[in-house]
Design an enzyme around this catalytic site. Structure first.
Site, PDB file in Angstrom:
ATOM      1  N   CYS A   1       0.844  -1.190   0.000  1.00  0.00           N
ATOM      2  CA  CYS A   1       0.000   0.000   0.000  1.00  0.00           C
ATOM      3  C   CYS A   1       0.881   1.242   0.000  1.00  0.00           C
ATOM      4  O   CYS A   1       1.826   1.283   0.771  1.00  0.00           O
ATOM      5  CB  CYS A   1      -0.898  -0.020   1.246  1.00  0.00           C
ATOM      6  SG  CYS A   1      -1.961   1.384   1.429  1.00  0.00           S
ATOM      7  N   PRO A   2       0.644   2.251  -0.786  1.00  0.00           N
ATOM      8  CA  PRO A   2      -0.505   2.481  -1.667  1.00  0.00           C
ATOM      9  C   PRO A   2      -0.245   2.103  -3.121  1.00  0.00           C
ATOM     10  O   PRO A   2      -1.000   2.509  -3.981  1.00  0.00           O
ATOM     11  CB  PRO A   2      -0.676   3.984  -1.557  1.00  0.00           C
ATOM     12  CG  PRO A   2       0.731   4.493  -1.539  1.00  0.00           C
ATOM     13  CD  PRO A   2       1.546   3.433  -0.804  1.00  0.00           C
TER      14      PRO A   2
END
Lengths: 80, 181
Positions: A18-19
Site C-alpha cells: 500500500c498504496p
C-alpha cells in the site's frame, strides 16, 4: 474467451505494498480504452478491500476479484 | 404570476450560490509532525487520494517543515539560532526518525530495512511519487522564519509553494476531506 472479458492490459503488482497497487491501477486504467478490461495481479491482502473501494469511488467496474493462495487477481473494466 | 417569477428567480440564485459552496473533490492536509511514521502515513494517504481521483494539497508546518529540506543544499548567512535549528533538525525526508521505538536511531534503521524488505516505499520515494502524481505541497512561511530556514534550502519539487494560514484555510474550505497529521 468472449470479447466482453478480453484483457487489454495486464499489470504485475505482486509484492507491492500500500498504496502502490491502487496508485498503479489508477494509472493503468487510463491506458485501456473505455469499456476495455485491465487485469491486475497483487499479493497485498489489503488490496482485496482497497481495489473494490477504489472502484466504487472512481466508478470503474470490478468485474472479478479472485484469490489463489497469496495471489490476488482483479479484472477491472474502464467505465469512463 | 409575477410573484411566482420572483420566487423562481430567488431560487435560481440560491441554487447557484449553493453550487458555488459545494466542496471540491479535494484533500487538504496539514503535516505538523516531523516523525517518520506520521509523515509516511500522510504521504500514503496523499498518493492514495490522487489514485481515488482527488486533488491533493499538503501543508508542511512546524516539525513537518524540515522534512522538505534538501539534504544536499548548503546555505549560509544564518544567525546563531538559525544555525542551531539547522544543525539539530533533520535534513530532509531521509533523516527523520520514528515517533516511537527510535532507540537512538536503531529502531528507525531497523524500520527502514524492514520497509525495504517488505517493498514499502521510502519517504524520499514517496515524495517523488507525490510529485509525479501532481500532489501540491505548501511550506509554512512562519515555521521557516522561526527555524531560520530559507527557501533556497528546500527540495526541488515541481508543485512547491510557500504560504500561510489563509492559504491553508482557503484550500481546506473548498476540500471534501481535511486532515491534520
Amino acid at each position: 474467451m468472449s470479447d466482453a472479458t478480453k484483457i487489454s492490459k495486464s499489470l504485475d503488482l505482486k509484492g507491492l505494498a500500500c498504496p502502490m497497487p491502487v496508485v498503479k491501477i489508477s494509472k493503468g486504467i487510463k491506458e485501456v480504452a473505455v469499456g476495455e478490461i485491465l487485469e491486475a495481479h497483487t499479493t497485498d491482502p489489503g488490496s482485496l478491500t482497497d481495489i473494490p473501494a477504489w472502484g466504487r469511488t472512481t466508478g470503474h467496474e470490478i468485474v472479478d476479484a479472485s484469490q489463489d493462495g497469496e495471489n490476488i487477481r482483479f479484472l477491472i473494466r474502464r467505465t469512463s | 404570476m409575477q410573484q411566482l417569477e420572483a420566487q423562481l428567480e430567488a431560487l435560481t440564485s440560491q441554487v447557484a450560490t449553493l453550487q458555488g459552496r459545494q466542496p471540491e473533490n479535494k484533500l487538504a492536509m496539514v503535516v505538523f509532525s516531523g516523525d517518520m511514521d506520521k509523515v509516511l502515513a500522510s504521504l500514503v494517504i496523499a498518493t492514495g487520494a490522487v489514485a481515488m481521483g482527488m486533488e491533493v494539497v499538503m501543508f508542511f508546518t512546524f516539525w513537518g517543515t524540515p522534512v522538505l529540506r534538501d539534504k544536499d543544499k548548503r546555505v549560509g548567512g544564518k544567525d546563531i539560532m538559525g544555525n542551531m535549528f539547522a544543525a539539530m533538525l533533520p535534513k530532509g525526508a531521509d533523516a527523520v526518525t520514528l515517533s516511537q521505538m527510535n532507540m537512538g536511531g536503531l529502531g528507525t534503521a531497523m524500520m527502514k530495512s524492514l520497509m525495504k524488505k517488505k517493498n514499502v516505499a521510502s519517504l524520499e520515494e514517496m515524495v517523488r511519487l507525490a510529485e509525479e502524481l501532481g500532489v501540491r505541497m505548501v511550506i509554512c512561511e512562519m515555521s521557516m522564519d522561526l527555524m531560520g530556514f530559507k527557501r533556497e534550502e528546500m527540495i526541488e519539487y515541481e508543485h512547491l509553494e510557500f504560504g500561510g494560514v489563509a492559504k491553508f484555510l482557503e484550500e481546506a474550505g473548498t476540500s471534501k476531506v481535511q486532515l491534520f497529521i
